[in-house]
Design a protein around this motif. Structure first.
Motif, PDB file in Angstrom:
ATOM      1  N   ILE A 133       0.864  -1.183   0.000  1.00 59.50           N
ATOM      2  CA  ILE A 133       0.000   0.000   0.000  1.00 59.50           C
ATOM      3  C   ILE A 133       0.901   1.233   0.000  1.00 59.50           C
ATOM      4  O   ILE A 133       1.639   1.479   0.961  1.00 59.50           O
ATOM      5  CB  ILE A 133      -0.939   0.002   1.233  1.00 59.50           C
ATOM      6  N   GLY A 134       0.851   2.000  -1.083  1.00 57.83           N
ATOM      7  CA  GLY A 134       1.644   3.222  -1.186  1.00 57.83           C
ATOM      8  C   GLY A 134       2.847   3.066  -2.096  1.00 57.83           C
ATOM      9  O   GLY A 134       3.652   2.141  -1.915  1.00 57.83           O
ATOM     10  N   ALA A 135       2.956   3.942  -3.102  1.00 59.64           N
ATOM     11  CA  ALA A 135       4.112   3.921  -4.007  1.00 59.64           C
ATOM     12  C   ALA A 135       4.998   5.132  -3.771  1.00 59.64           C
ATOM     13  O   ALA A 135       5.439   5.811  -4.694  1.00 59.64           O
ATOM     14  CB  ALA A 135       3.660   3.834  -5.460  1.00 59.64           C
ATOM     15  N   GLY A 141       7.522   2.118  -0.179  1.00 61.38           N
ATOM     16  CA  GLY A 141       6.838   1.039  -0.881  1.00 61.38           C
ATOM     17  C   GLY A 141       7.633   0.558  -2.087  1.00 61.38           C
ATOM     18  O   GLY A 141       7.737  -0.644  -2.346  1.00 61.38           O
ATOM     19  N   GLU A 173      -1.525   2.668  -5.174  1.00 66.10           N
ATOM     20  CA  GLU A 173      -1.233   4.066  -4.816  1.00 66.10           C
ATOM     21  C   GLU A 173      -2.473   4.932  -5.003  1.00 66.10           C
ATOM     22  O   GLU A 173      -3.068   4.945  -6.076  1.00 66.10           O
ATOM     23  CB  GLU A 173      -0.067   4.586  -5.669  1.00 66.10           C
ATOM     24  N   GLY A 228       5.682   8.414  -5.847  1.00 70.04           N
ATOM     25  CA  GLY A 228       6.680   9.256  -5.181  1.00 70.04           C
ATOM     26  C   GLY A 228       6.252   9.834  -3.839  1.00 70.04           C
ATOM     27  O   GLY A 228       7.099  10.178  -3.034  1.00 70.04           O
ATOM     28  N   GLY A 229       4.943   9.972  -3.620  1.00 68.06           N
ATOM     29  CA  GLY A 229       4.467  10.491  -2.336  1.00 68.06           C
ATOM     30  C   GLY A 229       5.132  11.794  -1.960  1.00 68.06           C
ATOM     31  O   GLY A 229       4.995  12.802  -2.659  1.00 68.06           O
ATOM     32  N   LEU A 255       9.419  20.154  -3.971  1.00 66.86           N
ATOM     33  CA  LEU A 255       8.325  20.570  -3.080  1.00 66.86           C
ATOM     34  C   LEU A 255       8.213  19.624  -1.883  1.00 66.86           C
ATOM     35  O   LEU A 255       7.504  19.889  -0.935  1.00 66.86           O
ATOM     36  CB  LEU A 255       7.009  20.631  -3.860  1.00 66.86           C
ATOM     37  N   HIS A 270      23.477   8.771   4.536  1.00 69.28           N
ATOM     38  CA  HIS A 270      22.335   8.003   4.010  1.00 69.28           C
ATOM     39  C   HIS A 270      22.832   6.976   2.988  1.00 69.28           C
ATOM     40  O   HIS A 270      22.646   7.099   1.778  1.00 69.28           O
ATOM     41  CB  HIS A 270      21.300   8.953   3.411  1.00 69.28           C
ATOM     42  N   THR A 278       2.574   1.127   3.753  1.00 67.50           N
ATOM     43  CA  THR A 278       3.495   2.263   3.965  1.00 67.50           C
ATOM     44  C   THR A 278       2.726   3.567   4.153  1.00 67.50           C
ATOM     45  O   THR A 278       3.310   4.647   4.105  1.00 67.50           O
ATOM     46  CB  THR A 278       4.474   2.432   2.771  1.00 67.50           C
ATOM     47  N   ILE A 320       4.536  21.802   7.210  1.00 66.64           N
ATOM     48  CA  ILE A 320       5.585  22.522   6.454  1.00 66.64           C
ATOM     49  C   ILE A 320       5.002  23.002   5.136  1.00 66.64           C
ATOM     50  O   ILE A 320       4.239  22.270   4.496  1.00 66.64           O
ATOM     51  CB  ILE A 320       6.800  21.600   6.174  1.00 66.64           C
ATOM     52  N   GLY A 336       7.529   2.776   6.319  1.00 68.20           N
ATOM     53  CA  GLY A 336       7.350   4.207   6.052  1.00 68.20           C
ATOM     54  C   GLY A 336       8.253   5.023   6.943  1.00 68.20           C
ATOM     55  O   GLY A 336       8.742   4.553   7.983  1.00 68.20           O
ATOM     56  N   GLU A 337       8.474   6.224   6.506  1.00 71.38           N
ATOM     57  CA  GLU A 337       9.352   7.187   7.182  1.00 71.38           C
ATOM     58  C   GLU A 337       9.146   7.234   8.681  1.00 71.38           C
ATOM     59  O   GLU A 337      10.092   7.283   9.467  1.00 71.38           O
ATOM     60  CB  GLU A 337       9.085   8.543   6.514  1.00 71.38           C
ATOM     61  N   MET A 383      14.350  10.306   3.533  1.00 73.42           N
ATOM     62  CA  MET A 383      14.167   9.290   2.493  1.00 73.42           C
ATOM     63  C   MET A 383      14.877   8.002   2.900  1.00 73.42           C
ATOM     64  O   MET A 383      14.359   6.907   2.671  1.00 73.42           O
ATOM     65  CB  MET A 383      14.730   9.799   1.158  1.00 73.42           C
ATOM     66  N   GLU A 384      16.076   8.158   3.477  1.00 79.30           N
ATOM     67  CA  GLU A 384      16.847   6.983   3.890  1.00 79.30           C
ATOM     68  C   GLU A 384      16.026   6.100   4.838  1.00 79.30           C
ATOM     69  O   GLU A 384      15.993   4.883   4.696  1.00 79.30           O
ATOM     70  CB  GLU A 384      18.142   7.444   4.583  1.00 79.30           C
TER      71      GLU A 384
END
Ligand SMILES: Cc1cc2nc3c(=O)[nH]c(=O)nc-3n(C[C@H](O)[C@H](O)[C@H](O)COP(=O)(O)OP(=O)(O)OC[C@H]3O[C@@H](n4cnc5c(N)ncnc54)[C@H](O)[C@@H]3O)c2cc1C
Length: 453
Positions: A36-38, A42, A60, A66-67, A83, A92, A270, A301, A426-427, A436-437
């Protein structure tokens, strides 16, 4: 315990949390895994599984992959800005390795920080923390690094917020103001809302420039496209939201908003916590898991990138911290050729929310006003702006997770538990949380758990 080692240690706890029996399905090649999630987590999980012969399907919800990695191109000028995720850190290692593997060039993206405080401009090198505090702070970071992993003293950092910890250490008022302005850009909200464990680990364990080291030439989304190619675009389904995940004794059924359903041996989810809580989990997620999901907040943010007709700032490595609404600025087009250039404002917390309510012209006005003490009247150079406010993103409602006091050690440990045949990634779960790492590491960890189950 070093942040980076924490997840691996908690892996032992995870095994005890399985609520359905693990089933062996014979050879890996017969396995089907739905992800779940690209986003990068993912995709990294899918890439690893695919290399081991597992069939993967990524679902996705957005109309793009890319999320939170989201490169924007000002097409006519051939200039890009980010962005979402901006910097690749020197530490990393997995992300750097993947970039090498896919032939992506990393460019220097380090900056020298200028300051506008109380309306006065100081060039980089022309301002600093007080010498006494600098020495004390360095000693504090060294002391943290010398502590035994899991020791009471080290774990006690999670009982305080980062602001309170600094105050208790006697940080002078002016240094505290600078620390708030600078560190809040890393965490995305005030340092009053950050666990001191997460705070001190961020600075004690990071590269010299605090992981603000590189950028992928041509835009960070390129790693996403490379991973998607490697996974096979035919295995990625866009514009499809997972609504329900049902576990039976020998597998999982994933139900989507368009009526499609997918059967799998395992699922990797994810989705950020906001989206994860909207999925109907059958059987229901354990209470401690739900409590942890409900506790965790995400940082607000907004990034606003302004295209200027001239690089009037002259310094290719410019970044600038300010007390103003647009908060922090950096030169997005460093290492990109052209007369025109992009400065990006990076505002967090309430500042981000207020900026998000302004139209494009008002945002540009605020940005030019904020930079006036350094560069005078620059509005004449501003052509137009793009922005993205992550606080209102439909799937994350924030940029990345923000671990408050009592959460780094407790909440994150709970959220890392799998739920039967479903693994989470996921993060927000990673040791390199907010990067990202970390998203890659947690995706690959989930893939490993499936491969070893
Ligand atoms: C403003 C900003 C600045 C950042 N700066 C940096 C930086 O400088 N350096 C760095 O390393 N990192 C940075 N990050 C963090 C980095 O972007 C993230 O850590 C990483 O991209 C998260 O990847 P992920 O795969 O875990 O999550 P995501 O990228 O959020 O992927 C999850 C995907 O799941 C999808 N989804 C959610 N629910 C469902 C559902 N029900 N069904 C189907 N799909 C669903 C979402 O649409 C999303 O695409 C930044 C992030 C932001 C927003």
């Amino acid at each position: 315990m070093r942040r980076r080692d924490f997840i691996k240690t908690t892996g032992a706890v995870v095994a005890g949390a399985v609520i359905l029996p693990n089933i062996s399905f014979g050879s890996q090649s017969s396995k089907n895994v739905v992800i779940i999630g690209a986003g990068i987590s993912g995709l990294a999980a899918a890439y690893k599984l695919k290399q081991s012969g597992v069939n993967v399907t990524l679902i996705e919800a957005r109309n793009r992959i890319g999320g939170r990695i989201f490169t924007h191109k000002f097409s006519e000028e051939n200039l890009t800005c980010e962005l979402g995720a901006e910097w690749v850190g020197k530490s990393h290692t997995r992300l750097i390795e993947l970039c090498k593997e896919f032939g992506l060039e990393l460019q220097n993206h380090q900056f020298e920080t200028h300051l506008i405080l109380n309306g006065e401009y100081s060039k980089s090198g022309g301002w600093d923390f007080s010498p006494g505090w600098k020495q004390k702070y360095e000693n504090l970071l060294n002391h943290f690094n010398s502590l035994q992993d899991g020791s009471e003293e080290k774990n006690n950092f999670d009982k305080l917020d980062w602001w309170r910890f600094l105050v208790n250490q006697g940080i002078p008022e002016k240094d505290l103001e600078l620390k708030e302005l600078l560190d809040s850009t890393d965490f995305g909200e005030s340092i009053r809302q950050v666990s001191a464990y997460a705070g001190i680990a961020e600075y004690a364990e990071s590269s010299e420039k605090n992981e603000m080291d590189y950028h992928i030439k041509g835009g960070n989304s390129r790693i996403i496209f490379k991973l998607a190619d490697a996974v096979g675009k035919e295995n990625i389904i866009l514009k499809t939201k997972v609504e329900k995940v049902e576990q039976k004794n020998n597998g999982v059924i994933v139900y989507c908003d368009n009526g499609n359903k997918y059967e799998a041996d395992n699922v990797i989810c994810t989705a950020p916590t906001f989206s994860l809580l909207k999925i109907n989990w059958q059987p229901a997620l354990p209470k401690d898991y739900l409590d942890a999901l409900n506790e965790l907040q995400y940082a607000r943010i907004i990034k606003t990138s302004v295209l200027f007709s001239e690089r009037f700032w002259k310094d290719e490595s410019l970044d600038m911290i300010t007390e103003t609404l647009p908060h922090y600025f950096f030169h997005s087009t460093k290492n990109q050729d052209g007369n025109k250039g992009i400065l990006t404002s990076y505002a967090v917390g309430d500042r981000a929310y207020v900026l998000s309510k302004m139209n494009e012209q008002k945002k540009i006005n605020e940005i030019c006003k904020a930079l006036k003490p350094a560069f005078g009247d620059i509005e004449k150079y501003a052509e137009h702006a793009v922005n993205y406010y992550w606080g209102a993103d439909a799937f994350t409602q924030g940029a990345y997770a923000i671990y408050n006091k009592h959460q780094w050690l407790d909440v994150r440990e709970v959220l890392n538990k799998n739920n039967g045949l479903v693994y989470f990634a996921g993060e927000h779960l990673a040791d390199w949380q907010g990067f990202m790492e970390g998203a890659i590491n947690s995706g690959e960890d989930a893939a490993d758990k499936i491969l070893n189950s």
